[in-house]
Design a protein around this motif. Structure first.
Motif, short mmCIF file in Angstrom:
data_model
loop_
_atom_site.label_atom_id
_atom_site.label_comp_id
_atom_site.label_asym_id
_atom_site.label_seq_id
_atom_site.Cartn_x
_atom_site.Cartn_y
_atom_site.Cartn_z
N ILE A 214 37.58 54.20 42.93
CA ILE A 214 36.30 54.82 42.57
C ILE A 214 36.35 56.31 42.91
CG2 ILE A 214 33.84 54.95 43.21
CD1 ILE A 214 34.03 51.80 43.52
N LEU A 215 36.86 56.62 44.10
CA LEU A 215 36.95 58.02 44.51
C LEU A 215 37.85 58.81 43.55
CD1 LEU A 215 37.21 57.43 48.36
CD2 LEU A 215 35.35 58.65 47.22
N GLN A 216 38.95 58.21 43.14
CA GLN A 216 39.86 58.87 42.19
C GLN A 216 39.17 59.13 40.86
OE1 GLN A 216 43.11 56.13 42.00
NE2 GLN A 216 44.36 57.26 43.47
N LYS A 217 38.45 58.12 40.39
CA LYS A 217 37.77 58.27 39.08
C LYS A 217 36.66 59.31 39.16
CE LYS A 217 40.48 55.89 36.97
NZ LYS A 217 41.30 56.49 35.91
N LEU A 218 35.95 59.34 40.29
CA LEU A 218 34.91 60.37 40.47
C LEU A 218 35.54 61.76 40.41
CD1 LEU A 218 32.79 58.73 43.33
CD2 LEU A 218 32.06 59.06 40.96
N LYS A 219 36.70 61.87 41.03
CA LYS A 219 37.41 63.15 41.04
C LYS A 219 37.79 63.56 39.61
CE LYS A 219 40.19 66.26 43.21
NZ LYS A 219 39.73 67.22 44.19
N GLN A 220 38.07 62.55 38.78
CA GLN A 220 38.44 62.83 37.38
C GLN A 220 37.23 63.08 36.49
OE1 GLN A 220 40.84 59.42 36.33
NE2 GLN A 220 42.42 59.94 37.84
N GLY A 221 36.04 63.04 37.09
CA GLY A 221 34.83 63.39 36.34
C GLY A 221 34.01 62.23 35.82
N ARG A 222 34.44 60.99 36.11
CA ARG A 222 33.62 59.84 35.71
C ARG A 222 32.35 59.80 36.57
NH1 ARG A 222 37.02 55.61 33.47
NH2 ARG A 222 38.85 56.65 32.62
N ASN A 223 31.28 59.17 36.04
CA ASN A 223 30.11 58.98 36.90
C ASN A 223 30.30 57.71 37.73
OD1 ASN A 223 29.17 56.68 35.47
ND2 ASN A 223 28.09 57.97 33.99
#
Ligand code: ZN
Length: 248
Positions: A214-223
Motif C-alpha cells: 500500500i505504501l509503495q502504491k501510494l508513493k506511485q500516486g494511487r489513492n
C-alpha cells in the motif's frame, strides 16, 4: 477480534552503521542517556522497516522535548482546544515537539519519530496510514537490546463499539485530509486514532505485507482505495466488510 493477540513484524537489523537516527533536544528538562538510547533504538527499528520498502537515506529525526507544559501548549497552539495533544510533528520545520510533562512522553517520541520518517519517504502520506503507523509503533515494547510488537487493546475495545454502531464509513474515513481527520478526532476523543490504528493492525494481521505494498502504491500516486485493492487483491467493499466483522 480473537486474531489480534499479536502483530508480528519481521524487521532485520541489516546494518551496523554508526548513523545517528535521532537528536533529542531537551528544553527546560533532562533526558537520561538510557532514554535517549531507547528513542534511538526505536528510530533505527522504524528506519529498517521503511528501508525494506523504499530506497532512502534517512535524515536525523529532530525532537524538541519541552519541559514546561505551558510552553508546549503555546507551541502546539492547543491551549484552547478540547483535547490536548502530547506531541506533534511539524513537516515544514522537520521537527517533532513532545510534552515532557506527560507520563508517556517516551511513547510519544516513538510516535512522532514515525511521522518524521514516513514524511521522508512519502511527503503526501494520507492521514489514516500516517497516524495508524505511529500508533502501531508507539505501543511497542522497547529495550536497548530488543523491540517487541505489542497492541493497544483499549483501542480494539473502542473499535468494537464503533463497529457495532454501524456508523463508520471507511471509504470516506480513508479519504480524509489531515485537518478533516483531526476535526473528526475532536468529536469523540481519540476516534480517528482508534479507527486508523485498528485498520492498520487489521491489514498487518489479515493481509501480511499488504501495508508495505500500500505504501509503495501510494508513493506511485494511487489513492488509498486503489492501493488497498491492489495490495489485497479484493474489492474495497469486501475489505470494509471484513474489517467491521473482525472488529465486532
Ligand atoms: Zn500522530
Amino acid at each position: 477480534m480473537k486474531n489480534y493477540f499479536c502483530i508480528v513484524l519481521f524487521i532485520g537489523y541489516c546494518s551496523n552503521s554508526l548513523a545517528q537516527y535521532t537528536n533529542v533536544n531537551p528544553i527546560n528538562c533532562k533526558i537520561s542517556d538510557h532514554e535517549k538510547e531507547l528513542v534511538e533504538a526505536m528510530a533505527k527499528y522504524q528506519v529498517n522497516y521503511y528501508k525494506r520498502i523504499f530506497d532512502f537515506e534517512p535524515t536525523t529525526v529532530n525532537i524538541d522535548l519541552i519541559g514546561k507544559h505551558k510552553d508546549y501548549l503555546k507551541l502546539s497552539h492547543s491551549s484552547t482546544t478540547k483535547y490536548k495533544t502530547a506531541g506533534f510533528y511539524n513537516p515544514s520545520a522537520q521537527k517533532a515537539f513532545v510534552d515532557k510533562t506527560r507520563n508517556a512522553y517516551l511513547k510519544t517520541m516513538y510516535h512522532e519519530t514515525q511521522h518524521a520518517i514516513i514524511h521522508q519517504v512519502l511527503p503526501n502520506v494520507p492521514a489514516w496510514i500516517n497516524e495508524g503507523m505511529s500508533e502501531l509503533f508507539e505501543c511497542f515494547e522497547v529495550s536497548k537490546d530488543q523491540i517487541k510488537p505489542d497492541i493497544q487493546g483499549y483501542k480494539f475495545y473502542k473499535m468494537k463499539e464503533y463497529a457495532g454502531k454501524n456508523s463508520l464509513n471507511l471509504r470516506t474515513f480513508l479519504g480524509l485530509t489531515h485537518s478533516q481527520w483531526q476535526e473528526l478526532n475532536g468529536t469523540e476523543e481519540g476516534y480517528s486514532y482508534t479507527v486508523s490504528y485498528s485498520f492498520v493492525s487489521f491489514l498487518f494481521m489479515k493481509y501480511p505485507n499488504s501495508v508495505d505494498m500500500i505504501l509503495q502504491k501510494l508513493k506511485q500516486g494511487r489513492n488509498s482505495i486503489q492501493a488497498i485493492e491492489y495490495a489485497t487483491k479484493k474489492e474495497f467493499n469486501q475489505i470494509e466488510m471484513e474489517f467491521i466483522t473482525a472488529m465486532r
